[in-house]
Design a protein around this motif. Structure first.
Motif, short mmCIF file in Angstrom:
data_model
loop_
_atom_site.label_atom_id
_atom_site.label_comp_id
_atom_site.label_asym_id
_atom_site.label_seq_id
_atom_site.Cartn_x
_atom_site.Cartn_y
_atom_site.Cartn_z
N ARG A 167 35.90 37.05 28.21
CA ARG A 167 35.78 37.42 29.39
C ARG A 167 35.81 38.80 29.81
N ASP A 168 36.23 39.52 28.96
CA ASP A 168 36.37 41.07 29.25
C ASP A 168 35.23 41.81 28.70
N LEU A 169 34.26 41.14 28.18
CA LEU A 169 33.05 41.92 27.65
C LEU A 169 32.22 42.46 28.74
N PRO A 170 32.00 43.97 28.45
CA PRO A 170 31.47 44.82 29.54
C PRO A 170 29.98 44.51 29.62
N VAL A 171 29.55 44.26 30.92
CA VAL A 171 27.83 43.92 31.02
C VAL A 171 27.57 44.82 32.25
N ASP A 172 26.13 44.76 32.38
CA ASP A 172 25.68 45.44 33.52
C ASP A 172 25.15 44.56 34.51
N LEU A 173 25.60 44.80 35.68
CA LEU A 173 25.25 43.76 36.84
C LEU A 173 24.43 44.42 38.01
N GLU A 180 32.41 35.09 37.68
CA GLU A 180 33.03 34.02 38.27
C GLU A 180 33.44 34.08 40.03
N ASP A 181 33.30 35.36 40.40
CA ASP A 181 33.62 35.57 41.64
C ASP A 181 32.59 34.76 42.44
N ALA A 182 32.83 34.54 43.73
CA ALA A 182 32.20 33.55 44.64
C ALA A 182 30.85 34.51 45.10
N ASP A 183 30.86 35.85 45.18
CA ASP A 183 29.52 36.45 45.57
C ASP A 183 28.40 36.28 44.17
N TRP A 184 28.97 36.02 43.32
CA TRP A 184 27.84 35.79 41.88
C TRP A 184 27.45 34.41 41.71
N GLN A 185 28.22 33.60 42.10
CA GLN A 185 27.89 31.98 41.71
C GLN A 185 27.41 31.17 43.05
N GLN A 186 26.21 30.64 42.67
CA GLN A 186 25.71 29.58 43.53
C GLN A 186 25.99 28.20 43.19
N PRO A 187 26.77 27.39 43.94
CA PRO A 187 27.20 26.01 43.63
C PRO A 187 25.99 25.26 42.84
N GLY A 188 25.93 24.71 41.93
CA GLY A 188 25.15 23.82 41.20
C GLY A 188 24.15 24.63 40.47
N ALA A 189 24.23 25.79 40.36
CA ALA A 189 23.39 26.62 39.25
C ALA A 189 23.77 26.65 37.82
#
Length: 203
Positions: free
Chosen positions: A108-114, A147-156
């Motif tokens: 979960r702490d893996l650094p990524v580019d968003l 996992e924050d709400a801004d990144w998740q769309q329900p059902g995706a």
């Protein structure tokens, strides 16, 4: 994928984790119940550790993850399993068929580019380069930010496109694709230019 861990090492890790939680005084009834559950779980695991089989049950691993606030990866590592290696075998064994995959690794702490800034709406309505879709990136963000709400769309969810069953699709074989729910109106009148995933009960 699995490396045998001495039982003494597992016991030391459990005692260490329990000690960390003992340093914090429960602030409410829920925390008090969680502490009691943790104490009972640790006592049972320590007393049975040297009498049980080499491999813990999945139920026991889940209990450890829940009691000590560990990720699934962390709880599995405690017993010698590397979940991220499972992804490698999954691709080797199942790459030919389109299948659902985890949204991200267990680290979960893996650094990524968003994406920091998305392109104009027109770029998403047609085939576009990645530079047009995402003109600006934010770097080295821990992957758990997804996992924050801004990144998740329900059902995706994500799929790995099969290398053998994607003939005729504009998605390249082996690609990873994001699947999002469609509206009821689109379900009744599908867009002939869109790509749809039809999921059946048997796969």
């Amino acid at each position: 994928m699995y490396k045998s861990v001495p039982r003494e090492q597992i016991a030391d890790s459990l005692i260490h984790l329990r000690g960390l939680f003992r340093e914090k005084t429960p602030s409410n009834e829920k925390d008090l119940r969680a502490q009691e559950k943790r104490e009972i779980l640790t006592k049972n695991l320590l007393s049975n550790l040297f009498r049980t089989k080499d491999h813990p049950t999945l139920h026991a691993v889940f209990e450890v993850a829940d009691a000590f606030s560990l990720t699934l990866d962390g709880a599995h590592r405690l017993f010698g399993y590397e979940l991220e290696r499972i992804r490698e075998f999954d691709l080797k064994l199942n790459a030919g068929r389109t299948h659902i995959i985890e949204a991200h690794p267990f680290d979960r702490d893996l650094p990524v580019d968003l994406p920091a800034v998305l392109g104009r709406d027109e770029a998403f309505a047609q085939s576009s380069t990645l530079r047009d879709l995402v003109p600006e990136w934010q770097r080295n963000i821990p992957i758990h930010a997804l996992e924050d709400a801004d990144w998740q769309q329900p059902g995706a969810f994500y799929i790995h496109v099969g290398t053998e069953d994607s003939l005729g699709s504009s998605l390249p074989p082996g690609a990873i694709a994001l699947v999002v729910p469609i509206s009821e109106a689109e379900r009744l009148r599908p867009n002939p230019r869109a790509i749809y995933l039809l999921q059946f009960g048997n796969g």
